[in-house]
Write a protein that holds these residues in place. Structure first.
Motif, short mmCIF file in Angstrom:
data_model
loop_
_atom_site.label_atom_id
_atom_site.label_comp_id
_atom_site.label_asym_id
_atom_site.label_seq_id
_atom_site.Cartn_x
_atom_site.Cartn_y
_atom_site.Cartn_z
N ASP A 21 0.80 -1.22 0.00
CA ASP A 21 0.00 0.00 0.00
C ASP A 21 0.84 1.27 0.00
O ASP A 21 0.30 2.37 -0.06
N ILE A 74 -3.17 1.85 -9.70
CA ILE A 74 -3.82 1.28 -8.51
C ILE A 74 -4.01 2.36 -7.45
O ILE A 74 -3.07 3.07 -7.09
N SER A 91 -16.14 7.32 -10.27
CA SER A 91 -16.23 6.05 -10.99
C SER A 91 -17.32 6.07 -12.06
O SER A 91 -17.21 5.39 -13.08
N LEU A 101 -12.75 0.35 -14.57
CA LEU A 101 -12.45 0.12 -13.16
C LEU A 101 -12.42 -1.38 -12.91
O LEU A 101 -13.36 -2.08 -13.23
N LEU A 102 -11.30 -1.86 -12.37
CA LEU A 102 -11.11 -3.29 -12.13
C LEU A 102 -10.82 -3.56 -10.67
O LEU A 102 -10.22 -2.73 -10.00
N PRO A 103 -11.16 -4.75 -10.19
CA PRO A 103 -10.67 -5.14 -8.86
C PRO A 103 -9.16 -5.39 -8.95
O PRO A 103 -8.63 -5.68 -10.03
N LEU A 104 -8.49 -5.28 -7.85
CA LEU A 104 -7.04 -5.45 -7.80
C LEU A 104 -6.61 -6.77 -8.43
O LEU A 104 -5.65 -6.81 -9.19
N SER A 105 -7.30 -7.85 -8.13
CA SER A 105 -6.89 -9.15 -8.66
C SER A 105 -6.89 -9.16 -10.18
O SER A 105 -5.97 -9.70 -10.80
N ALA A 106 -7.86 -8.56 -10.82
CA ALA A 106 -7.91 -8.51 -12.28
C ALA A 106 -6.82 -7.59 -12.82
O ALA A 106 -6.20 -7.90 -13.85
N ALA A 107 -6.58 -6.49 -12.17
CA ALA A 107 -5.53 -5.57 -12.61
C ALA A 107 -4.16 -6.24 -12.54
O ALA A 107 -3.33 -6.09 -13.45
#
Length: 114
Positions: A21, A74, A91, A101-107
């Motif tokens: 982070d 991110i 958003s 806009l993507l979730p972190l896992s997809a990014a």
């Protein structure tokens, strides 16, 4: 650093990612993750210590610029009401700007694939 080495070794064995982070300016996480072939992601913009709505707007515009420049950017934030409200409004504008806009896992998967 030895504790970080052990943790990254375990993450690598489990096929997990490490997200930084950005709270620790001199973090060894990226270097250690690479050594252990662990997928690593780090925050590009952090809203945790932002004073007000105008600052949040400015940082969200910075995030957009980074997303255009890098392909993925991110954001990390604490669940503060003003930040969540600004992110929710922001958003809704992304599709018209050609930003997804993507979730972190997809990014992270998208970034690792490229």
């Amino acid at each position: 650093e030895p504790a970080m080495q052990n943790m990254m070794r375990d993450l690598g064995k489990r096929g997990l990612i490490f997200f930084d982070d950005g709270a620790t300016p001199r973090s060894a996480a990226a270097k250690t993750a690479k050594e252990h072939q662990v997928v690593f992601a780090g925050a590009d913009v952090t809203l945790d210590n932002v004073a007000g709505a105008a600052d949040i707007d400015r940082l969200l515009m910075r995030l957009e610029g980074l997303a255009r420049q890098k392909g993925i950017a991110i954001l990390v934030t604490a669940p503060l009401p003003v930040a969540l409200e600004k992110i929710a409004s922001w958003s809704k504008t992304l599709q018209s700007k050609g930003i997804l806009l993507l979730p972190l896992s997809a990014a992270v998967r998208k970034s690792a694939a490229s």
